[in-house]
Motif scaffolding. Structure first.
Motif, PDB file in Angstrom:
ATOM      1  N   VAL A 311       0.835  -1.203   0.000  1.00 48.41           N
ATOM      2  CA  VAL A 311       0.000   0.000   0.000  1.00 48.41           C
ATOM      3  C   VAL A 311       0.873   1.256   0.000  1.00 48.41           C
ATOM      4  CG1 VAL A 311      -1.684   1.320   1.331  1.00 48.41           C
ATOM      5  CG2 VAL A 311      -1.962  -1.146   1.071  1.00 48.41           C
ATOM      6  N   ILE A 312       1.970   1.229   0.748  1.00 51.46           N
ATOM      7  CA  ILE A 312       2.877   2.385   0.756  1.00 51.46           C
ATOM      8  C   ILE A 312       3.448   2.626  -0.641  1.00 51.46           C
ATOM      9  CG2 ILE A 312       5.056   3.270   1.656  1.00 51.46           C
ATOM     10  CD1 ILE A 312       4.446   1.781   4.251  1.00 51.46           C
ATOM     11  N   VAL A 313       3.843   1.566  -1.330  1.00 50.28           N
ATOM     12  CA  VAL A 313       4.361   1.696  -2.695  1.00 50.28           C
ATOM     13  C   VAL A 313       3.309   2.321  -3.608  1.00 50.28           C
ATOM     14  CG1 VAL A 313       5.074   0.403  -4.737  1.00 50.28           C
ATOM     15  CG2 VAL A 313       6.055  -0.161  -2.508  1.00 50.28           C
ATOM     16  N   LEU A 314       2.069   1.853  -3.517  1.00 51.40           N
ATOM     17  CA  LEU A 314       1.004   2.379  -4.381  1.00 51.40           C
ATOM     18  C   LEU A 314       0.710   3.848  -4.077  1.00 51.40           C
ATOM     19  CD1 LEU A 314      -1.457  -0.674  -4.356  1.00 51.40           C
ATOM     20  CD2 LEU A 314       0.108   0.027  -6.186  1.00 51.40           C
ATOM     21  N   ALA A 315       0.673   4.205  -2.785  1.00 54.71           N
ATOM     22  CA  ALA A 315       0.400   5.598  -2.424  1.00 54.71           C
ATOM     23  C   ALA A 315       1.536   6.512  -2.881  1.00 54.71           C
ATOM     24  CB  ALA A 315       0.196   5.710  -0.916  1.00 54.71           C
ATOM     25  N   ALA A 316       2.786   6.067  -2.714  1.00 59.97           N
ATOM     26  CA  ALA A 316       3.921   6.877  -3.149  1.00 59.97           C
ATOM     27  C   ALA A 316       3.937   7.032  -4.670  1.00 59.97           C
ATOM     28  CB  ALA A 316       5.223   6.241  -2.667  1.00 59.97           C
ATOM     29  N   THR A 317       3.538   5.981  -5.379  1.00 57.45           N
ATOM     30  CA  THR A 317       3.445   6.081  -6.848  1.00 57.45           C
ATOM     31  C   THR A 317       2.415   7.121  -7.257  1.00 57.45           C
ATOM     32  OG1 THR A 317       4.088   3.747  -7.083  1.00 57.45           O
ATOM     33  CG2 THR A 317       2.989   4.794  -8.964  1.00 57.45           C
ATOM     34  N   ALA A 318       1.265   7.116  -6.600  1.00 55.69           N
ATOM     35  CA  ALA A 318       0.227   8.107  -6.903  1.00 55.69           C
ATOM     36  C   ALA A 318       0.725   9.522  -6.621  1.00 55.69           C
ATOM     37  CB  ALA A 318      -1.024   7.805  -6.077  1.00 55.69           C
ATOM     38  N   LEU A 319       1.442   9.709  -5.530  1.00 60.09           N
ATOM     39  CA  LEU A 319       1.971  11.035  -5.214  1.00 60.09           C
ATOM     40  C   LEU A 319       2.976  11.501  -6.261  1.00 60.09           C
ATOM     41  CD1 LEU A 319       2.456  10.672  -1.359  1.00 60.09           C
ATOM     42  CD2 LEU A 319       1.049  12.400  -2.496  1.00 60.09           C
ATOM     43  N   LEU A 320       3.815  10.583  -6.743  1.00 60.86           N
ATOM     44  CA  LEU A 320       4.780  10.963  -7.767  1.00 60.86           C
ATOM     45  C   LEU A 320       4.085  11.355  -9.063  1.00 60.86           C
ATOM     46  CD1 LEU A 320       7.709  11.252  -8.640  1.00 60.86           C
ATOM     47  CD2 LEU A 320       7.728   8.822  -9.212  1.00 60.86           C
ATOM     48  N   SER A 323       2.538  14.812  -8.486  1.00 59.68           N
ATOM     49  CA  SER A 323       3.506  15.896  -8.337  1.00 59.68           C
ATOM     50  C   SER A 323       4.210  16.228  -9.650  1.00 59.68           C
ATOM     51  CB  SER A 323       4.544  15.535  -7.269  1.00 59.68           C
ATOM     52  OG  SER A 323       5.264  14.381  -7.635  1.00 59.68           O
ATOM     53  N   THR A 324       4.316  15.254 -10.550  1.00 58.49           N
ATOM     54  CA  THR A 324       4.931  15.513 -11.857  1.00 58.49           C
ATOM     55  C   THR A 324       3.923  16.021 -12.887  1.00 58.49           C
ATOM     56  OG1 THR A 324       4.619  13.184 -12.477  1.00 58.49           O
ATOM     57  CG2 THR A 324       6.743  13.802 -11.505  1.00 58.49           C
ATOM     58  N   GLY A 325       2.635  16.020 -12.543  1.00 60.70           N
ATOM     59  CA  GLY A 325       1.599  16.466 -13.471  1.00 60.70           C
ATOM     60  C   GLY A 325       1.147  15.403 -14.436  1.00 60.70           C
ATOM     61  N   ALA A 326       1.567  14.162 -14.222  1.00 64.05           N
ATOM     62  CA  ALA A 326       1.164  13.090 -15.131  1.00 64.05           C
ATOM     63  C   ALA A 326      -0.331  12.821 -15.085  1.00 64.05           C
ATOM     64  CB  ALA A 326       1.927  11.803 -14.791  1.00 64.05           C
ATOM     65  N   VAL A 333      -6.497  18.448  -2.182  1.00 68.41           N
ATOM     66  CA  VAL A 333      -7.326  17.338  -1.703  1.00 68.41           C
ATOM     67  C   VAL A 333      -6.789  15.979  -2.153  1.00 68.41           C
ATOM     68  CG1 VAL A 333      -9.618  16.284  -1.799  1.00 68.41           C
ATOM     69  CG2 VAL A 333      -9.386  18.747  -1.425  1.00 68.41           C
ATOM     70  N   PRO A 334      -6.533  15.747  -3.461  1.00 67.11           N
ATOM     71  CA  PRO A 334      -6.007  14.430  -3.837  1.00 67.11           C
ATOM     72  C   PRO A 334      -4.622  14.145  -3.272  1.00 67.11           C
ATOM     73  CG  PRO A 334      -6.026  15.907  -5.734  1.00 67.11           C
ATOM     74  CD  PRO A 334      -6.800  16.579  -4.650  1.00 67.11           C
ATOM     75  N   VAL A 335      -3.783  15.172  -3.169  1.00 66.76           N
ATOM     76  CA  VAL A 335      -2.461  14.969  -2.575  1.00 66.76           C
ATOM     77  C   VAL A 335      -2.600  14.585  -1.103  1.00 66.76           C
ATOM     78  CG1 VAL A 335      -0.323  16.133  -1.906  1.00 66.76           C
ATOM     79  CG2 VAL A 335      -1.267  16.474  -4.190  1.00 66.76           C
ATOM     80  N   ALA A 336      -3.488  15.290  -0.398  1.00 68.76           N
ATOM     81  CA  ALA A 336      -3.712  14.961   1.014  1.00 68.76           C
ATOM     82  C   ALA A 336      -4.287  13.561   1.171  1.00 68.76           C
ATOM     83  CB  ALA A 336      -4.647  15.996   1.644  1.00 68.76           C
ATOM     84  N   ALA A 337      -5.141  13.133   0.234  1.00 72.64           N
ATOM     85  CA  ALA A 337      -5.718  11.789   0.302  1.00 72.64           C
ATOM     86  C   ALA A 337      -4.643  10.720   0.141  1.00 72.64           C
ATOM     87  CB  ALA A 337      -6.795  11.631  -0.767  1.00 72.64           C
ATOM     88  N   ALA A 338      -3.727  10.930  -0.798  1.00 77.41           N
ATOM     89  CA  ALA A 338      -2.650   9.960  -0.993  1.00 77.41           C
ATOM     90  C   ALA A 338      -1.733   9.904   0.229  1.00 77.41           C
ATOM     91  CB  ALA A 338      -1.847  10.313  -2.242  1.00 77.41           C
ATOM     92  N   LEU A 339      -1.444  11.067   0.812  1.00 77.10           N
ATOM     93  CA  LEU A 339      -0.630  11.092   2.023  1.00 77.10           C
ATOM     94  C   LEU A 339      -1.339  10.383   3.179  1.00 77.10           C
ATOM     95  CD1 LEU A 339       0.776  14.741   1.885  1.00 77.10           C
ATOM     96  CD2 LEU A 339       2.069  12.619   1.585  1.00 77.10           C
ATOM     97  N   ALA A 395       6.894  19.180  -5.152  1.00 76.05           N
ATOM     98  CA  ALA A 395       6.757  18.012  -4.285  1.00 76.05           C
ATOM     99  C   ALA A 395       7.400  16.772  -4.892  1.00 76.05           C
ATOM    100  CB  ALA A 395       5.274  17.745  -4.015  1.00 76.05           C
ATOM    101  N   VAL A 396       8.034  16.913  -6.056  1.00 73.99           N
ATOM    102  CA  VAL A 396       8.618  15.745  -6.731  1.00 73.99           C
ATOM    103  C   VAL A 396       9.686  15.057  -5.883  1.00 73.99           C
ATOM    104  CG1 VAL A 396       9.955  14.987  -8.738  1.00 73.99           C
ATOM    105  CG2 VAL A 396       8.032  16.559  -9.043  1.00 73.99           C
ATOM    106  N   PRO A 397      10.643  15.797  -5.282  1.00 79.65           N
ATOM    107  CA  PRO A 397      11.643  15.091  -4.472  1.00 79.65           C
ATOM    108  C   PRO A 397      11.021  14.287  -3.333  1.00 79.65           C
ATOM    109  CG  PRO A 397      12.380  17.315  -4.945  1.00 79.65           C
ATOM    110  CD  PRO A 397      10.945  17.243  -5.386  1.00 79.65           C
ATOM    111  N   MET A 398      10.013  14.824  -2.665  1.00 79.95           N
ATOM    112  CA  MET A 398       9.356  14.082  -1.593  1.00 79.95           C
ATOM    113  C   MET A 398       8.783  12.776  -2.114  1.00 79.95           C
ATOM    114  SD  MET A 398       5.986  15.070   0.724  1.00 79.95           S
ATOM    115  CE  MET A 398       4.871  14.770  -0.683  1.00 79.95           C
TER     116      MET A 398
END
Length: 443
Positions: A311-320, A323-326, A333-339, A395-398
């Motif tokens: 789950v951590i891998v999936l959440a970090a993938t979503a954040l990346l 953050s890159t605009g993909a 809101v979506p960033v906070a949800a992934a965190l 937020a890309v480095p994070m």
């Protein structure tokens, strides 16, 4: 006998003679002692999270760049890592109380000096000292739990500590945000001093010694190093240690970068950041309680740990991707949800990694606890400056650090712990057992 071999002995075979208090399976704590242990494990979030809302103000007050101010977090974390390597073996040799009380006393002095720091360089130095001393509470609290508990009881108690210590990251940023309404960032360290003094008083008055003299290690530094070398030679122990450590790196990347991501990139106030941070901590606490009350004893901890890391891998993938605009322009809101998802998964990942590792050792709980804590804090300290390398406005480095940490944690768990091996397979192959299959059940 190797430390990990004792962990596979059933609890019923360790029952002591009548009146003996020295067996983990039969000793228990009262409510106040449980709260004290929770307070000791809350030392890192209190020392760091209460300070988080003031990071932007510190950059302005001390005229320092964000990356340099983030070194105050790195220094504190590095101190907590290195301090555990010293305090852990000390507690195996001299008992738990004396090293703990000495560490708390130095922690109070260092915290006062942080409030008086005239520049960022001095603040970094005092934060290092604060971390070195604060390590005593972290490592000894885990060792005390190992002294008192085993098997299912130990795993459940770690989840209870997750609930108690989880309150700290919920309230600490809220308190920090409110402190900034009436004073500056120096006032945060004044409050930390008061809290630390209260905890030290409780330890002095109510925390008993849990390591009897007969069970202490009097072999000195050489014996401590040999004990640690033996622990690291146990491949599954090292795998659980690294899995927990790199998962902690993903957590600390969030702790270090989120004040700038939420406040500078998305324009939220310190109070809004504190509320979001508290909500994420609620997710961690709730997941930890589901782990302790529902999963432990019904599902193999290896399986639960695997789910948490995934789950951590999936959440970090979503954040990346966000953050890159993909995925288009993502709002708060979506960033906070992934965190929130990432933090919640920590609630089942971190306590289970610790439990599975400590189940492989009994007679060197302080050294084992030191290795667990040191690895986590060193990796976290390395992650802290990386999240600020591209400045305060991305937020890309994070997200990159979080995803890298999660992937390495999952690889260590799969490659070194081999969670698919059943008890029968391990016995046939002569591999040492962690005690988890026996004490925590298979499904």
């Amino acid at each position: 006998m190797p430390e990990h071999a004792a962990a596979s002995t059933p609890d019923t075979e360790r029952l002591p003679a009548p009146g003996s208090p020295s067996t983990p399976a039969t000793r228990r704590t009262g409510l106040l002692v449980t709260l004290v242990l929770g307070g000791l494990t809350a030392t890192p979030p209190l020392a760091m999270d209460m300070y988080l809302p003031s990071l932007p103000e510190v950059t302005r007050s001390l005229h320092a760049p964000a990356a340099t101010v983030q070194l105050t977090l790195t220094a504190c974390l590095a101190g907590m890592a290195l301090g555990q390597l010293v305090v852990g073996p000390m507690s195996d040799r001299w008992g738990r109380r004396r090293p703990l009380l000495a560490g708390l006393a130095v922690y109070l002095v260092a915290t006062v000096l942080c409030a008086l720091a005239p520049n960022v360089g001095t603040l970094v130095a005092f934060r290092l000292a604060q971390g070195l001393a604060g390590a005593a509470g972290i490592v000894i609290a885990r060792a005390v739990v190992r002294d008192l508990y085993d098997g299912v009881a130990m795993a459940r108690f770690f989840s209870t500590l997750m609930l108690i210590s989880g309150v700290a990251p919920i309230v600490a940023p809220l308190i920090g945000g409110q402190i900034l309404r009436v004073t500056d960032w120096r006032g945060v360290f004044v409050v930390l001093t008061v809290v630390g003094a209260a905890l030290a008083a409780l330890v002095w008055l109510r925390l008993p010694e849990t390591l009897p003299p007969a069970e202490r290690n009097d072999g000195g530094v050489g014996q401590a190093l040999r004990s640690m070398r033996g622990l690291l030679a146990d491949l599954p122990f090292t795998g659980y240690m690294l899995a927990g450590g790199f998962a902690f790196a993903a957590l600390f990347a969030y702790i270090s970068a989120s004040p700038f991501v939420v406040q500078e990139i998305y324009g939220a106030s310190p109070q809004t950041f504190s509320l979001l941070f508290g909500l994420n901590s609620v997710g961690l606490v709730v997941a930890g309680q589901i782990n302790g009350k529902v999963l432990v004893g019904r599902v193999r901890l290896d399986k639960v740990l695997a789910v948490g890391l995934t789950v951590i891998v999936l959440a970090a993938t979503a954040l990346l991707l966000m953050s890159t605009g993909a995925l288009g322009k993502a709002g708060l809101v979506p960033v906070a949800a992934a965190l929130f998802v990432l933090m919640s998964a920590m609630g089942i990942t971190l306590p289970n990694a610790q439990s599975l590792a400590l189940l492989r050792t009994r007679h060197a709980a302080g050294s084992a606890s030191a290795l667990l804590g040191t690895s986590a804090f060193l990796v976290g300290a390395a992650a802290s400056p990386l999240v600020g390398v591209a400045g305060e406005h991305t937020a890309v480095p994070m997200a990159v650090v979080q995803l890298a940490g999660a992937l390495v944690a999952l690889a260590c768990f799969v490659g070194m712990c081999r969670p698919w091996i059943t008890r029968a397979d391990a016995e046939e192959g002569g591999a040492p057992l962690s005690g988890e299959a026996e004490s925590l059940g298979e499904s």
